[in-house]
Scaffold this active site. Sequence first.
Site, PDB file in Angstrom:
ATOM      1  N   LYS A  15       0.839  -1.190   0.000  1.00 37.16           N
ATOM      2  CA  LYS A  15       0.000   0.000   0.000  1.00 37.16           C
ATOM      3  C   LYS A  15       0.882   1.251   0.000  1.00 37.16           C
ATOM      4  CE  LYS A  15      -3.522  -2.738   0.333  1.00 37.16           C
ATOM      5  NZ  LYS A  15      -4.424  -2.972  -0.819  1.00 37.16           N
ATOM      6  N   LYS A  67     -13.585  -8.359  -6.944  1.00 32.87           N
ATOM      7  CA  LYS A  67     -14.136  -8.526  -5.598  1.00 32.87           C
ATOM      8  C   LYS A  67     -15.602  -8.912  -5.734  1.00 32.87           C
ATOM      9  CE  LYS A  67     -11.121  -5.539  -2.840  1.00 32.87           C
ATOM     10  NZ  LYS A  67     -10.216  -4.835  -3.766  1.00 32.87           N
TER      11      LYS A  67
END
Length: 337
Positions: free
Chosen positions: A135, A235
Amino acid sequence: MDSTIVAIDTDEGIRGWGEGCPWGSTYLPAFGRGIRAGIEELAPQLIGLDPRRIDFIYRTMDTALPGHPYIKSVLDMACWDILGKATGLPLCELLGGRIDEPVIIQNSVFTGTPEEMIESIKDGQKKGYTVHTCKIGADVAKDIERIEAVSSFVTGNQSATFDANRSWLMDEAVRVMNSVTDKVCYFEQPCETYQECLQVRQLTSHSMILDECIQRYGDIVRAQADNACEVLVLKIGRVGGLTKAKRIRDFCVESGIRMNIEDAGSSIIADTAAVHLAQSTPREFLRATWLCNDILTIDAATGGSRNQGGKTFAPETPGLGVEPKMDVLGEAIAVYE
């Protein structure tokens, strides 16, 4: 995280389980209480229907409540669980057929100093992880420093993804990505919108992963036509459940787009549903999955897909292959009959 777990009971004594966790209320246009309000709206339209008729159930939901795919995902998952149990088959067999290879799990590396991120990668390597999603997105100069350090450390058969989670402006994304000489790494969702990501794509040369801007079937069709990405983060909760995710998966297979197949923020229940779809995806088109359950303090069910040295498998028992722990879940907050 506010997660909603649903049970659908049939008149033949089969119970199907579903789960939805929108990752809070600031990630996408979705929130936990929205799932429960949507179920209250949809339940009267579904009670009495045959849950094994998956496409018919979905058309009924789309007619009764247009949009709101994250709400329908929970109910869709429970119907698939029922279909698996009714046929005696694990979901991966119904979603395309089990691929007899393990599903790779990716290591989620949170933002920190280069040294902290490398230590996190080392910890992941000890657990067997070979795909690391790092990240970034806090500061251009610091991001370049992080990327250079991680790229130098992750070598050989391992892979690094740098996920900005939509935090860069276009000029920032171009500056960072064009400063990186390592062409093996991937960049994920650098900017907020699809159009911004596409413009960055046209000004850079790294492999691009699209995530949050792919929310429905038409989005990936457009991305394929625009040559906007090499990889998609699929997702299941975001796109509307296993039914819609399977359609997108099949399009990606036909189009040569690799995928990370996962869910966001859920317990072992929804994690396992995503692994079933991944387990039935041809291996050359599957990059990895992610198990949120690994970082949760509460284990909501027995069984399911769990980390086995950086890899996992879909259960071989019928349906999802999970059995929620009723002592953990407690009493139902709503019942529709």
